[in-house]
Scaffold this motif. Structure first.
Motif, short mmCIF file in Angstrom:
data_model
loop_
_atom_site.label_atom_id
_atom_site.label_comp_id
_atom_site.label_asym_id
_atom_site.label_seq_id
_atom_site.Cartn_x
_atom_site.Cartn_y
_atom_site.Cartn_z
N MET A 1 116.19 -82.09 -5.04
CA MET A 1 115.67 -81.16 -6.03
C MET A 1 114.64 -80.23 -5.38
O MET A 1 113.82 -80.65 -4.59
N VAL A 2 114.70 -78.97 -5.74
CA VAL A 2 113.80 -77.97 -5.19
C VAL A 2 112.46 -78.04 -5.92
O VAL A 2 112.41 -78.14 -7.14
N ASN A 3 111.38 -78.00 -5.15
CA ASN A 3 110.05 -77.97 -5.72
C ASN A 3 109.71 -76.51 -6.03
O ASN A 3 109.56 -75.70 -5.11
N ASP A 4 109.57 -76.18 -7.31
CA ASP A 4 109.33 -74.79 -7.72
C ASP A 4 108.05 -74.22 -7.12
O ASP A 4 108.01 -73.06 -6.75
N LYS A 5 106.99 -75.04 -7.02
CA LYS A 5 105.74 -74.54 -6.45
C LYS A 5 105.93 -74.19 -4.98
O LYS A 5 105.43 -73.17 -4.51
N ASN A 6 106.69 -75.01 -4.24
CA ASN A 6 106.93 -74.70 -2.83
C ASN A 6 107.74 -73.42 -2.68
O ASN A 6 107.47 -72.61 -1.78
N VAL A 7 108.72 -73.22 -3.53
CA VAL A 7 109.52 -71.99 -3.48
C VAL A 7 108.63 -70.80 -3.76
O VAL A 7 108.67 -69.79 -3.03
N LEU A 8 107.80 -70.89 -4.81
CA LEU A 8 106.90 -69.79 -5.14
C LEU A 8 105.92 -69.53 -4.01
O LEU A 8 105.71 -68.38 -3.61
N THR A 9 105.32 -70.58 -3.48
CA THR A 9 104.37 -70.43 -2.38
C THR A 9 105.03 -69.76 -1.18
O THR A 9 104.46 -68.83 -0.59
N ASP A 10 106.22 -70.20 -0.82
CA ASP A 10 106.94 -69.60 0.31
C ASP A 10 107.21 -68.11 0.07
O ASP A 10 107.07 -67.29 0.98
N GLU A 11 107.57 -67.76 -1.14
CA GLU A 11 107.85 -66.35 -1.46
C GLU A 11 106.58 -65.50 -1.42
O GLU A 11 106.60 -64.36 -0.95
N ILE A 12 105.49 -66.05 -1.90
CA ILE A 12 104.21 -65.32 -1.85
C ILE A 12 103.81 -65.09 -0.40
O ILE A 12 103.36 -63.99 -0.03
N ILE A 13 103.98 -66.09 0.43
CA ILE A 13 103.62 -65.96 1.85
C ILE A 13 104.49 -64.90 2.52
O ILE A 13 103.99 -64.07 3.29
N LYS A 14 105.78 -64.89 2.20
CA LYS A 14 106.66 -63.84 2.74
C LYS A 14 106.17 -62.46 2.31
O LYS A 14 106.14 -61.52 3.10
N LEU A 15 105.79 -62.36 1.05
CA LEU A 15 105.32 -61.09 0.52
C LEU A 15 104.01 -60.67 1.20
O LEU A 15 103.84 -59.50 1.56
N LEU A 16 103.09 -61.61 1.38
CA LEU A 16 101.83 -61.30 2.06
C LEU A 16 102.07 -60.85 3.50
O LEU A 16 101.40 -59.94 3.99
N ASN A 17 103.00 -61.48 4.18
CA ASN A 17 103.30 -61.11 5.56
C ASN A 17 104.07 -59.80 5.65
O ASN A 17 104.06 -59.15 6.69
N GLY A 18 104.72 -59.42 4.57
CA GLY A 18 105.49 -58.18 4.55
C GLY A 18 106.75 -58.30 5.37
O GLY A 18 107.04 -59.33 5.97
N GLY A 19 107.52 -57.23 5.36
CA GLY A 19 108.68 -57.16 6.22
C GLY A 19 110.00 -57.58 5.62
O GLY A 19 111.03 -57.32 6.20
N THR A 20 109.99 -58.23 4.46
CA THR A 20 111.28 -58.65 3.91
C THR A 20 112.06 -57.46 3.38
O THR A 20 113.28 -57.42 3.51
N ALA A 21 111.39 -56.51 2.76
CA ALA A 21 112.09 -55.33 2.24
C ALA A 21 111.52 -54.03 2.79
O ALA A 21 111.97 -52.95 2.44
N HIS A 22 110.52 -54.14 3.63
CA HIS A 22 109.87 -52.94 4.16
C HIS A 22 109.12 -53.29 5.44
O HIS A 22 109.04 -54.44 5.84
N ALA A 23 108.55 -52.28 6.06
CA ALA A 23 107.82 -52.47 7.31
C ALA A 23 106.57 -53.30 7.07
O ALA A 23 105.97 -53.27 6.01
N THR A 24 106.18 -54.04 8.10
CA THR A 24 104.95 -54.81 8.04
C THR A 24 103.77 -53.93 8.46
O THR A 24 103.95 -52.84 9.02
N PHE A 25 102.57 -54.43 8.22
CA PHE A 25 101.37 -53.74 8.69
C PHE A 25 101.43 -53.57 10.21
O PHE A 25 101.16 -52.49 10.73
N ASP A 26 101.82 -54.65 10.91
CA ASP A 26 101.91 -54.57 12.37
C ASP A 26 102.93 -53.53 12.81
O ASP A 26 102.71 -52.81 13.78
N ASP A 27 104.06 -53.44 12.10
CA ASP A 27 105.06 -52.40 12.40
C ASP A 27 104.44 -51.01 12.25
O ASP A 27 104.66 -50.12 13.08
#
Length: 158
Positions: A1-27
């Motif tokens: 079973m998927v832990n919803d909090k872990n999924v949400l946390t992982d998605e927030i971290i991806k969003l904070l790091n940027g780059g999934t749908a657009h350039a990152t700050f480092d880019d």
């Protein structure tokens, strides 16, 4: 079973790091010629340096607000924008970039370990989830502006 909090946390971290749908700050800042850090293209109100500093100040403020009940935010809007169009030197540029990276890592750690849903006691309804999403959104918005300025200056290769 998927832990919803872990999924949400992982998605927030991806969003904070940027780059999934657009350039990152480092880019956005990679390969930026030093002389273009402080240039303001015709018709725009600020330079890349001023945007970098704005990102730094706002991220720092959101992070500190999220963890410190005694934190005092800068006065809006003047406290979030620097007047100098360019950094004083390479050291000032590097210091700003390093603080952004440090504060981003600390925000990510807070997201991993903190309670995303409980209201921040010293706020007026904010949660860590809201602050993290706001930090990600705010940074992404200004990263896009950095890229636009670089395009106008002829220093962006997509």
């Amino acid at each position: 079973m998927v832990n919803d909090k872990n999924v949400l946390t992982d998605e927030i971290i991806k969003l904070l790091n940027g780059g999934t749908a657009h350039a990152t700050f480092d880019d956005a800042i990679a390969g930026l010629p030093t002389q273009h850090r402080g240039q303001i293209p015709n018709g725009l109100p600020y330079s890349i340096w001023q945007l970098v500093e704005h990102i730094r100040i706002a991220l720092w403020d959101m992070l500190e607000f999220s963890k410190d009940g005694n934190h005092q935010s800068p006065k809006w809007p003047d406290g979030y924008w620097v007047k100098d169009e360019a950094p004083e030197n390479d050291e000032a540029w590097d210091k700003s970039l390093n603080q952004i990276k440090t504060n981003l890592a600390e925000m990510i750690d807070l997201v991993k370990t903190g309670d995303l849903f409980t209201q921040i006691p010293h706020g007026d309804g904010q949660t860590l989830l809201r602050e993290a999403l706001q930090a990600a959104d705010h940074t992404a918005y200004h990263v896009a502006e950095i890229i636009i300025i670089r395009r106008l200056l002829g220093t962006w290769e997509s």
